[in-house]
Design an enzyme around this catalytic site. Structure first.
Site, mmCIF file in Angstrom:
data_model
loop_
_atom_site.group_PDB
_atom_site.id
_atom_site.type_symbol
_atom_site.label_atom_id
_atom_site.label_comp_id
_atom_site.label_asym_id
_atom_site.label_seq_id
_atom_site.Cartn_x
_atom_site.Cartn_y
_atom_site.Cartn_z
ATOM 1 N N GLU A 91 7.271 4.573 -4.022
ATOM 2 C CA GLU A 91 7.867 3.529 -4.432
ATOM 3 C C GLU A 91 7.286 2.696 -5.544
ATOM 4 O O GLU A 91 5.837 2.868 -5.477
ATOM 5 C CB GLU A 91 8.090 2.694 -3.110
ATOM 6 C CG GLU A 91 8.768 2.920 -2.035
ATOM 7 C CD GLU A 91 8.794 2.260 -0.879
ATOM 8 O OE1 GLU A 91 8.683 0.861 -1.187
ATOM 9 O OE2 GLU A 91 8.864 2.603 0.422
ATOM 10 N N GLU A 162 -4.293 4.030 -0.720
ATOM 11 C CA GLU A 162 -5.799 3.404 -0.758
ATOM 12 C C GLU A 162 -6.241 3.646 -2.024
ATOM 13 O O GLU A 162 -6.586 4.960 -2.303
ATOM 14 C CB GLU A 162 -6.501 3.595 0.215
ATOM 15 C CG GLU A 162 -7.991 3.325 0.128
ATOM 16 C CD GLU A 162 -8.246 1.721 -0.222
ATOM 17 O OE1 GLU A 162 -7.348 0.966 0.356
ATOM 18 O OE2 GLU A 162 -8.898 1.336 -1.058
ATOM 19 N N LEU A 217 -8.228 -8.432 3.909
ATOM 20 C CA LEU A 217 -9.333 -8.636 4.991
ATOM 21 C C LEU A 217 -8.393 -8.693 6.503
ATOM 22 O O LEU A 217 -8.647 -8.036 7.138
ATOM 23 C CB LEU A 217 -9.817 -10.054 4.749
ATOM 24 C CG LEU A 217 -11.192 -10.681 5.320
ATOM 25 C CD1 LEU A 217 -12.088 -9.166 5.025
ATOM 26 C CD2 LEU A 217 -11.556 -11.767 4.689
ATOM 27 N N CYS A 335 5.753 -2.890 1.048
ATOM 28 C CA CYS A 335 5.329 -1.718 1.137
ATOM 29 C C CYS A 335 5.865 -0.603 2.121
ATOM 30 O O CYS A 335 5.910 -0.861 3.218
ATOM 31 C CB CYS A 335 3.758 -1.741 1.479
ATOM 32 S SG CYS A 335 3.267 -3.455 1.850
HETATM 33 N N1 SAH Z 1 -4.447 0.293 0.414
HETATM 34 C C1 SAH Z 1 -4.464 -1.094 -0.160
HETATM 35 C C2 SAH Z 1 -3.528 -1.256 -1.169
HETATM 36 C C3 SAH Z 1 -1.960 -1.056 -0.402
HETATM 37 S S1 SAH Z 1 -1.510 -2.162 0.605
HETATM 38 C C4 SAH Z 1 -4.978 -2.037 0.581
HETATM 39 O O1 SAH Z 1 -4.967 -2.294 1.978
HETATM 40 O O2 SAH Z 1 -5.294 -3.418 0.041
HETATM 41 C C5 SAH Z 1 -1.188 -3.750 -0.069
HETATM 42 C C6 SAH Z 1 -1.143 -4.917 0.858
HETATM 43 O O3 SAH Z 1 -0.170 -5.032 1.609
HETATM 44 C C7 SAH Z 1 -2.456 -4.890 1.483
HETATM 45 O O4 SAH Z 1 -2.969 -6.002 1.405
HETATM 46 C C8 SAH Z 1 -1.800 -4.590 3.025
HETATM 47 O O5 SAH Z 1 -2.588 -4.884 3.933
HETATM 48 C C9 SAH Z 1 -0.426 -5.333 2.879
HETATM 49 N N2 SAH Z 1 0.450 -4.838 3.905
HETATM 50 C C10 SAH Z 1 0.829 -3.742 4.297
HETATM 51 N N3 SAH Z 1 1.689 -3.838 5.360
HETATM 52 C C11 SAH Z 1 2.154 -5.204 5.181
HETATM 53 C C12 SAH Z 1 3.054 -5.741 6.134
HETATM 54 N N4 SAH Z 1 4.016 -5.499 6.823
HETATM 55 N N5 SAH Z 1 3.296 -7.167 5.837
HETATM 56 C C13 SAH Z 1 2.325 -7.823 4.843
HETATM 57 N N6 SAH Z 1 1.503 -7.234 4.052
HETATM 58 C C14 SAH Z 1 1.263 -5.904 4.434
#
Ligand code: SAH
Length: 346
Positions: A91, A162, A217, A335
């Site tokens: 996506e 990631e 975080l 996501c």
């Molecule tokens: N792997 C990287 C980048 C992709 S995820 C990372 O973890 O930062 C992008 C962001 O979306 C991250 O902050 C992740 O924790 C958040 N995210 C994933 N699933 C989510 C959800 N269901 N609701 C809100 N944020 C989410």
């Protein structure tokens, strides 16, 4: 076949040089690919016919097709589901803000990080995206914007995957889209988001690129964070914070912390205080994200008043905090949602 979107300008010059072509030809080709954004070699009219034929047999532009395109009626967010010839899908999302257009790019097909609230990781990591495949994701949005003479002004590596687990390709992608004679997207307008992979953060600090670092975080103590994000067992908060300090010292830049609020899990005022204490001496900004509902995960969302109270508590303690506006709510823009839904239908 060489995937041309996979080459930095200097690499394109070298590749054509092997074929006896002068460097200005490579610059012309680079212009076709990224300024005119043409995909068919036939249309590259200032290239000699013989070269165009060679490109046809040895080079490749688009390698994916858009199998779905959804446009939000609420805010104009566009979500593309792209499919490659090995049947993997990924996506990418175009978001329209008042300050410009930003595109969210996926760096891996699926993800192996296992965060308990995330849809992208449900089926594990299938494979890496190449730099050229990331470029293609961006070009879908840029071509759509070309219809109204607009441009992509910022890019976030926050789609599935990631990026620190695919570091070299992610950086190559950044080099390609940053090139001033191509898409010319400034590094300051590019954000890389990590689950908190310490070696990647240190490497980025040493690289000296002026891109923005976002760290997911989501919790301010090890017990809670490990229960939400398995990566915390390998890189617990003390190590992560050390790396963040190193990054800020080395680059003079501030870090953007992402904190998804999950009902009853990490959203109390005590959690806010713990968070404020954890990052007190780091130049940073906190982005509060109301957790997106993922059908496979039984999470509840934090009520709006509680989100406001959490943000207010952070601000009271001197933390720079904003609440992320939700976009594309009507088109599963969060996501992994569209890809998961699509897989469910097949
Ligand atoms: N792997 C990287 C980048 C992709 S995820 C990372 O973890 O930062 C992008 C962001 O979306 C991250 O902050 C992740 O924790 C958040 N995210 C994933 N699933 C989510 C959800 N269901 N609701 C809100 N944020 C989410």
């Amino acid at each position: 076949m060489r995937h041309l979107y996979d080459l930095r300008k200097s690499e394109l010059v070298a590749w054509l040089k092997e074929r006896g072509e002068p460097s200005y030809r490579a610059l012309q080709l680079f212009g076709w690919l990224y300024q005119k954004r043409v995909q068919s070699f036939d249309e590259m009219t200032n290239l000699p016919k013989k070269l165009r034929q060679e490109l046809e047999t040895e080079g490749q532009t688009a390698t994916s097709e858009a199998v779905l395109r959804q446009v939000s009626k609420i805010d104009g967010t566009v979500k593309f589901l792209l499919r490659w010839s090995d049947a993997v899908t990924v996506e990418t999302v175009l978001m329209r803000h008042d300050y410009g257009n930003s595109v969210c790019v996926s760096t891996q097909v699926g993800c192996k990080m296992g965060c308990t609230f995330c849809a992208s990781t449900l089926g594990g990591m299938i494979r890496q995206m190449t730099a050229g495949e990331m470029v293609e994701q961006l070009l879908y949005s840029q071509r759509l914007l070309d219809e109204t003479n607009e441009r992509v002004s910022s890019v976030v590596l926050m789609g599935s995957g990631e990026p620190m687990d695919n570091y070299d390709e992610a950086m190559k992608f950044i080099d390609i889209i940053n090139d001033p004679s191509g898409l010319n997207i400034g590094q300051r307008h590019i954000t890389i988001s990590t689950v908190g992979m310490v070696p990647g953060i240190i490497r980025l600090a040493d690289d000296g690129r002026p891109i923005t670092l976002a760290v997911s975080l989501h919790a301010a103590n090890d017990q809670l964070r490990s229960s939400m994000m398995p990566v915390n067992k390998a890189y617990p908060l003390a190590k992560l914070m050390d790396a963040c300090h190193y990054y800020c010292q080395k680059t003079g830049r501030r870090i953007s912390f992402e904190y998804a609020l999950v009902g009853g899990k990490n959203d109390s005022l005590d959690d806010a205080r713990e968070l404020a204490a954890l990052i007190a001496d780091l130049p940073s900004h906190v982005n509060l994200i109301p957790v997106n509902y993922v059908p496979e995960r039984n999470y509840t969302r934090t009520p709006v008043e509680q989100i406001d109270a959490f943000a207010a508590e952070l601000r009271r303690l001197g933390v720079n905090a904003t609440i992320r506006r939700e976009m594309g709510h009507d088109i599963s823009a969060a996501c992994g949602q569209l890809r998961a839904e699509h897989a469910g239908r097949l």
